[in-house]
Structure formats: C-alpha cells, structure tokens
Write a protein that holds these residues in place. Sequence first.
Motif, PDB file in Angstrom:
ATOM      1  N   HIS A 112       0.843  -1.203   0.000  1.00 33.81           N
ATOM      2  CA  HIS A 112       0.000   0.000   0.000  1.00 33.81           C
ATOM      3  C   HIS A 112       0.871   1.243   0.000  1.00 33.81           C
ATOM      4  O   HIS A 112       2.036   1.196   0.366  1.00 33.81           O
ATOM      5  CB  HIS A 112      -0.898   0.033   1.243  1.00 33.81           C
ATOM      6  CG  HIS A 112      -1.801  -1.130   1.350  1.00 33.81           C
ATOM      7  ND1 HIS A 112      -3.041  -1.172   0.748  1.00 33.81           N
ATOM      8  CD2 HIS A 112      -1.660  -2.324   1.975  1.00 33.81           C
ATOM      9  CE1 HIS A 112      -3.613  -2.338   0.998  1.00 33.81           C
ATOM     10  NE2 HIS A 112      -2.795  -3.052   1.747  1.00 33.81           N
ATOM     11  N   ARG A 113       0.271   2.333  -0.373  1.00 32.17           N
ATOM     12  CA  ARG A 113       0.952   3.625  -0.241  1.00 32.17           C
ATOM     13  C   ARG A 113       0.570   4.290   1.073  1.00 32.17           C
ATOM     14  O   ARG A 113       0.927   5.423   1.336  1.00 32.17           O
ATOM     15  CB  ARG A 113       0.600   4.534  -1.420  1.00 32.17           C
ATOM     16  CG  ARG A 113       1.114   4.001  -2.733  1.00 32.17           C
ATOM     17  CD  ARG A 113       0.921   4.936  -3.881  1.00 32.17           C
ATOM     18  NE  ARG A 113      -0.356   5.636  -3.835  1.00 32.17           N
ATOM     19  CZ  ARG A 113      -0.790   6.431  -4.776  1.00 32.17           C
ATOM     20  NH1 ARG A 113      -0.080   6.620  -5.854  1.00 32.17           N
ATOM     21  NH2 ARG A 113      -1.954   7.042  -4.664  1.00 32.17           N
TER      22      ARG A 113
ATOM     23  N   SER B 202      -8.883  -0.046   1.653  1.00 37.37           N
ATOM     24  CA  SER B 202      -7.953  -0.890   0.891  1.00 37.37           C
ATOM     25  C   SER B 202      -7.124  -1.791   1.803  1.00 37.37           C
ATOM     26  O   SER B 202      -6.458  -2.710   1.342  1.00 37.37           O
ATOM     27  CB  SER B 202      -7.030  -0.040   0.012  1.00 37.37           C
ATOM     28  OG  SER B 202      -6.173   0.743   0.820  1.00 37.37           O
ATOM     29  N   LEU B 203      -7.175  -1.540   3.107  1.00 34.76           N
ATOM     30  CA  LEU B 203      -6.495  -2.395   4.076  1.00 34.76           C
ATOM     31  C   LEU B 203      -7.410  -3.542   4.466  1.00 34.76           C
ATOM     32  O   LEU B 203      -8.550  -3.616   4.037  1.00 34.76           O
ATOM     33  CB  LEU B 203      -6.116  -1.591   5.322  1.00 34.76           C
ATOM     34  CG  LEU B 203      -5.162  -0.428   5.128  1.00 34.76           C
ATOM     35  CD1 LEU B 203      -4.913   0.271   6.452  1.00 34.76           C
ATOM     36  CD2 LEU B 203      -3.859  -0.889   4.513  1.00 34.76           C
TER      37      LEU B 203
END
Length: 108
Positions: free
Chosen positions: A24-25, A50-51
């Motif tokens: 991830h960013r 998104s986690l």
Amino acid sequence: MFTAIKLEDYFEFLSEDDIRLKGHRIGIENVIDYYLEGYTPEEILNELPSLNLEKVYATITYYLHNRSEIDSYLLRLAKNKTEKYQEFLENPSPLVQRLKKKKNSVLR
C-alpha cells in the motif's frame, strides 16, 4: 508447519521518516492517527478500505510495542509537514502565483 510472522513483516521501512504498510501507499501514521483519535479497528477499516483488519491490528500492535519511537516518528512527520507548508506559503509555485494574479484581477 506453522510459520511465525513478525510485526515488522507487515511494513515497508522506506526511510527513517517513511514507514508504509506492505502493498500500500498508506503510511502507518494514517492508521495510528485514527487510532489515537479513538477510532476502533473496524472504523479505521471503514476509513481505509484498501487495508484489511489484520493489517490495522498489526499497525496498532506495532505502535503499542514501540510507542516512544513511533511517537517521535509522528512528531517528525508533523514538523516536516508544517515546514513544507510554510515553505509553500512563502514560495508558491509559478502556477499558484499565476492563479493568485488571475483571481486578484477578477476580483478588481
């Protein structure tokens, strides 16, 4: 056979001031900021979809195990952010300068 996962395996340590969740960013500071504001892991997941819950819990656990180091990390990030913002205000980009001129000429 059981393979133990270390907390550090969840993160990418890109530099002293850049720790991100692997894949991830998203920086750990994003998760920790929500945690420190009182969000539950499930609420944090709603904010950062998104986690997954495992990564949220890993980040919180890493923070709790390394609180003084991570608090220092968070302070450095906040200081850096403030300095960059002040620098931006004092030295706006050419685009921002042009937009300000345009705005001022329209307001006159």
